[in-house]
Design an enzyme around this catalytic site. Structure first.
Site, PDB file in Angstrom:
ATOM      1  N   GLY A 218     -53.922 -22.343 -18.576  1.00  0.00           N
ATOM      2  CA  GLY A 218     -55.490 -23.047 -18.171  1.00  0.00           C
ATOM      3  C   GLY A 218     -55.280 -24.477 -17.935  1.00  0.00           C
ATOM      4  O   GLY A 218     -56.209 -25.174 -17.646  1.00  0.00           O
ATOM      5  N   PRO A 254     -48.857 -21.719 -19.204  1.00  0.00           N
ATOM      6  CA  PRO A 254     -49.591 -22.279 -18.100  1.00  0.00           C
ATOM      7  C   PRO A 254     -48.881 -21.852 -16.818  1.00  0.00           C
ATOM      8  O   PRO A 254     -47.540 -21.511 -16.791  1.00  0.00           O
ATOM      9  CB  PRO A 254     -49.344 -23.843 -18.010  1.00  0.00           C
ATOM     10  CG  PRO A 254     -48.055 -24.033 -18.943  1.00  0.00           C
ATOM     11  CD  PRO A 254     -48.138 -22.988 -19.942  1.00  0.00           C
ATOM     12  N   GLY A 255     -49.482 -21.930 -15.536  1.00  0.00           N
ATOM     13  CA  GLY A 255     -49.060 -21.351 -14.425  1.00  0.00           C
ATOM     14  C   GLY A 255     -49.237 -22.632 -13.445  1.00  0.00           C
ATOM     15  O   GLY A 255     -48.427 -23.493 -13.066  1.00  0.00           O
ATOM     16  N   ARG A 256     -50.653 -22.899 -12.986  1.00  0.00           N
ATOM     17  CA  ARG A 256     -50.988 -23.700 -12.254  1.00  0.00           C
ATOM     18  C   ARG A 256     -50.295 -25.074 -12.647  1.00  0.00           C
ATOM     19  O   ARG A 256     -49.924 -25.853 -11.471  1.00  0.00           O
ATOM     20  CB  ARG A 256     -52.643 -24.180 -12.162  1.00  0.00           C
ATOM     21  CG  ARG A 256     -53.376 -24.901 -11.386  1.00  0.00           C
ATOM     22  CD  ARG A 256     -54.448 -25.351 -11.621  1.00  0.00           C
ATOM     23  NE  ARG A 256     -55.361 -24.088 -11.904  1.00  0.00           N
ATOM     24  CZ  ARG A 256     -55.888 -23.264 -11.108  1.00  0.00           C
ATOM     25  NH1 ARG A 256     -56.002 -23.796  -9.913  1.00  0.00           N
ATOM     26  NH2 ARG A 256     -56.511 -22.381 -11.414  1.00  0.00           N
ATOM     27  N   TYR A 296     -63.474 -19.434  -4.390  1.00  0.00           N
ATOM     28  CA  TYR A 296     -64.046 -20.386  -5.354  1.00  0.00           C
ATOM     29  C   TYR A 296     -64.642 -21.715  -5.035  1.00  0.00           C
ATOM     30  O   TYR A 296     -64.963 -22.442  -5.759  1.00  0.00           O
ATOM     31  CB  TYR A 296     -62.822 -20.744  -6.490  1.00  0.00           C
ATOM     32  CG  TYR A 296     -61.724 -19.592  -6.850  1.00  0.00           C
ATOM     33  CD1 TYR A 296     -62.352 -18.448  -7.449  1.00  0.00           C
ATOM     34  CD2 TYR A 296     -60.447 -19.684  -6.570  1.00  0.00           C
ATOM     35  CE1 TYR A 296     -61.401 -17.699  -7.972  1.00  0.00           C
ATOM     36  CE2 TYR A 296     -59.692 -18.659  -6.847  1.00  0.00           C
ATOM     37  CZ  TYR A 296     -60.103 -17.612  -7.630  1.00  0.00           C
ATOM     38  OH  TYR A 296     -59.251 -16.857  -7.829  1.00  0.00           O
ATOM     39  N   CYS A 323     -60.979 -13.773  11.543  1.00  0.00           N
ATOM     40  CA  CYS A 323     -62.327 -13.518  12.252  1.00  0.00           C
ATOM     41  C   CYS A 323     -63.636 -13.576  11.332  1.00  0.00           C
ATOM     42  O   CYS A 323     -64.219 -12.215  11.076  1.00  0.00           O
ATOM     43  CB  CYS A 323     -62.149 -12.157  12.989  1.00  0.00           C
ATOM     44  SG  CYS A 323     -63.556 -11.862  14.286  1.00  0.00           S
ATOM     45  N   GLU A 324     -63.937 -14.407  10.494  1.00  0.00           N
ATOM     46  CA  GLU A 324     -64.909 -14.596   9.504  1.00  0.00           C
ATOM     47  C   GLU A 324     -65.440 -15.782   9.519  1.00  0.00           C
ATOM     48  O   GLU A 324     -64.891 -16.920   9.425  1.00  0.00           O
ATOM     49  CB  GLU A 324     -64.656 -14.109   8.212  1.00  0.00           C
ATOM     50  CG  GLU A 324     -64.035 -12.576   8.140  1.00  0.00           C
ATOM     51  CD  GLU A 324     -64.286 -12.025   6.704  1.00  0.00           C
ATOM     52  OE1 GLU A 324     -65.164 -12.521   5.948  1.00  0.00           O
ATOM     53  OE2 GLU A 324     -63.664 -11.001   6.167  1.00  0.00           O
ATOM     54  N   TYR A 352     -51.279 -20.083  -6.793  1.00  0.00           N
ATOM     55  CA  TYR A 352     -52.404 -19.178  -6.319  1.00  0.00           C
ATOM     56  C   TYR A 352     -52.758 -19.477  -4.856  1.00  0.00           C
ATOM     57  O   TYR A 352     -53.740 -19.228  -4.240  1.00  0.00           O
ATOM     58  CB  TYR A 352     -53.846 -19.526  -7.287  1.00  0.00           C
ATOM     59  CG  TYR A 352     -53.373 -19.291  -8.547  1.00  0.00           C
ATOM     60  CD1 TYR A 352     -53.164 -18.236  -9.092  1.00  0.00           C
ATOM     61  CD2 TYR A 352     -53.521 -20.228  -9.333  1.00  0.00           C
ATOM     62  CE1 TYR A 352     -52.892 -17.868 -10.339  1.00  0.00           C
ATOM     63  CE2 TYR A 352     -53.265 -20.220 -10.846  1.00  0.00           C
ATOM     64  CZ  TYR A 352     -52.930 -19.116 -11.331  1.00  0.00           C
ATOM     65  OH  TYR A 352     -52.722 -19.062 -12.732  1.00  0.00           O
TER      66      TYR A 352
HETATM   67  N1  LLP Z   1     -52.399 -16.483 -19.050  1.00  0.00           N
HETATM   68  C1  LLP Z   1     -53.269 -15.599 -18.754  1.00  0.00           C
HETATM   69  C2  LLP Z   1     -53.335 -14.292 -19.417  1.00  0.00           C
HETATM   70  C3  LLP Z   1     -53.960 -15.655 -17.553  1.00  0.00           C
HETATM   71  O1  LLP Z   1     -54.663 -14.649 -17.105  1.00  0.00           O
HETATM   72  C4  LLP Z   1     -53.700 -16.819 -16.479  1.00  0.00           C
HETATM   73  C5  LLP Z   1     -54.196 -16.943 -15.308  1.00  0.00           C
HETATM   74  C6  LLP Z   1     -52.660 -17.847 -17.124  1.00  0.00           C
HETATM   75  C7  LLP Z   1     -52.081 -17.694 -18.328  1.00  0.00           C
HETATM   76  C8  LLP Z   1     -52.353 -19.057 -16.193  1.00  0.00           C
HETATM   77  O2  LLP Z   1     -53.242 -19.723 -15.923  1.00  0.00           O
HETATM   78  P1  LLP Z   1     -53.162 -21.189 -15.233  1.00  0.00           P
HETATM   79  O3  LLP Z   1     -52.367 -21.818 -16.433  1.00  0.00           O
HETATM   80  O4  LLP Z   1     -52.393 -20.945 -14.223  1.00  0.00           O
HETATM   81  O5  LLP Z   1     -54.658 -21.807 -15.138  1.00  0.00           O
HETATM   82  N2  LLP Z   1     -56.713 -17.490  -8.741  1.00  0.00           N
HETATM   83  C9  LLP Z   1     -57.230 -18.314  -9.566  1.00  0.00           C
HETATM   84  C10 LLP Z   1     -56.613 -18.632 -10.740  1.00  0.00           C
HETATM   85  C11 LLP Z   1     -56.623 -17.431 -11.851  1.00  0.00           C
HETATM   86  C12 LLP Z   1     -55.918 -17.189 -12.945  1.00  0.00           C
HETATM   87  C13 LLP Z   1     -55.962 -16.078 -13.729  1.00  0.00           C
HETATM   88  N3  LLP Z   1     -55.139 -16.203 -14.913  1.00  0.00           N
HETATM   89  C14 LLP Z   1     -57.279 -19.689  -8.855  1.00  0.00           C
HETATM   90  O6  LLP Z   1     -56.697 -19.788  -7.674  1.00  0.00           O
HETATM   91  O7  LLP Z   1     -57.799 -20.727  -9.357  1.00  0.00           O
END
Ligand code: LLP
Length: 400
Positions: A218, A254-256, A296, A323-324, A352
């Site tokens: 997050g 973290p991912g993002r 979003y 086409c939207e 993402y």
């Molecule tokens: N851990 C779990 C269990 C999660 O569900 C997620 C993201 C993460 C870690 C990583 O979160 P991050 O660090 O990336 O915030 N598609 C959306 C984001 C959905 C994230 C869902 N879960 C977007 O484009 O903003």
């Protein structure tokens, strides 16, 4: 080596193309590791943010484990060489079959519902340890759709059911070795994560079998010009005093934060249309390739890569080719006077972007290019129209 320009990349690989900067991904992994150095912390990368195997390989080599949310992601992690024991599989409505496959593969199961925990306990599988995901009743996130920790969200086991869950496990000879939460994505107020961590730690103190405590991901990034950076080091400092229970490893996933700023989407303007009140720049991509704005109302900075030196004078809305009506990538952006054929750079799309892309309107996915020390490597070519159609016909078993 001089860095290749976006104009060169577009010339060479065409558009639309996602471009990722390997060096920046590595730098961000280093920064994360440095922030938590000296603490009993292990870092996982949330594979869902960007699962191109070449990107996964970079991050694995940086020493991060993986957070996965489907058996397919877990399998992909193993396939790119990750140690299965460093893959957490945080399940969502997992089936019995997926559970067995995941346990057989040796990944670490993080169970998010009471009924799934019951099924695991009764399964008789030789693997008798797992983590459970708690709903901390504290959520956050850049949008309501990604706030996962609030009490009404579908995620995690209610806090007040945790003692019963631990008892149930013990009665079946299952050891709860992990406790997990994830309050949401793109956290707006890091104090909410700290509060949720404290709540989890209170619960953790009552579970003697614990070995791992996972506080989820997050970590946000600034998408808008002038928006403040997430104060990672200050956050880590604040968290540090909480890593105190002997014998426990603490996790973040973290991912993002790792990949979003390391990617941009290149797209070409092929239509300029003055509708009276709105002037549209029509591009060769759309919400099939970058869903975040449509889903979003997410903001991504847009630059005219063909006119880096020119003054932004004109307000445009950037539209996709789907086409939207809702296929708008960016609204009311001031750019230099833009012409047909100009190249746009949609920033901070390393997370993402591609993972949420689809074949809607039967279009091919974008290409992906990885820059290593400025040198480009095609890590996913764009499929031709013919091959997109042929794949569909083959997959559906349509007679030749
Ligand atoms: N851990 C779990 C269990 C999660 O569900 C997620 C993201 C993460 C870690 C990583 O979160 P991050 O660090 O990336 O915030 N598609 C959306 C984001 C959905 C994230 C869902 N879960 C977007 O484009 O903003």
């Amino acid at each position: 080596m001089s860095r290749i320009t976006d104009t060169d990349l577009a010339q060479r690989f065409g558009t639309p193309t996602y471009v990722y900067d390997a060096d920046l991904i590595r730098t961000r992994c280093h920064r994360l590791k440095a922030a938590f150095a000296g603490s009993p912390v292990d870092l996982l990368y949330a594979v869902k943010a960007n699962d191109n195997p070449h990107v996964l390989d970079i991050i694995r080599r940086e020493g991060l484990g993986f957070d996965t949310v489907s058996f397919e992601e877990a399998l992909l992690g193993i396939r790119v060489g990750q140690d299965p024991s460093r893959i957490w599989y945080t399940e969502n409505n997992m089936t019995d079959e997926e559970m067995t496959e995941a346990l057989d593969a040796g990944v670490y199961l993080n169970i998010g519902s009471y009924t799934r925990l019951e099924a695991f306990c009764r399964s008789g599988h030789a693997q008798r340890t797992c983590s459970i995901r708690v709903n901390p009743a504290i959520g956050d996130g850049h949008h309501a759709k990604v706030d996962t920790g609030n009490r009404d969200s579908k995620f995690g086991i209610r806090l007040d059911l945790i003692p019963a869950a631990v008892e149930l496990a013990a009665a079946h000879g299952v050891r709860i070795t992990g406790l997990h939460l994830h309050i949401g994505s793109g956290i707006q107020h890091p104090s909410n994560l700290i509060a949720a961590m404290d709540r989890l730690l209170e619960t953790a103190a009552r579970i003697p079998t614990l070995e791992r405590i996972n506080f989820g991901g997050g970590f946000p990034i600034p998408y808008r010009e002038g928006e403040a950076e997430f104060a990672l080091e200050a956050f880590a400092e604040q968290a540090r005093s909480r890593f105190a229970q002997p014998g426990i490893t603490y996790f973040f996933e973290p991912g993002r934060w790792i990949v979003a700023p390391a990617g941009h989407l290149l797209t070409r303007v092929n239509t300029v249309k003055d509708q009276g009140r709105v002037t549209f720049l029509g591009t060769d991509t759309g919400f099939n390739h970058l869903l975040r704005p449509a889903l979003y109302e997410a903001y991504h900075a847009v630059e005219n890569a063909s006119r880096p030196a020119e003054t932004p004078t004109t307000v445009y809305t950037i539209a996709g080719n789907i086409c939207e009506t809702g296929d708008i990538l960016a609204e009311d952006r001031r750019l230099p006077e833009t012409a047909l054929g100009d190249l746009l750079r949609i920033r901070d799309t390393g997370a993402y972007g591609m993972t949420m892309a689809s074949h809607y309107n039967r279009r091919p996915l974008p290409a992906e290019v990885l820059l290593e020390e400025g040198a480009p490597r095609l890590i996913r070519p764009r499929a031709s129209a013919e091959s997109v159609v042929e794949s569909l016909l083959t997959e559906t078993g349509y007679p030749a």
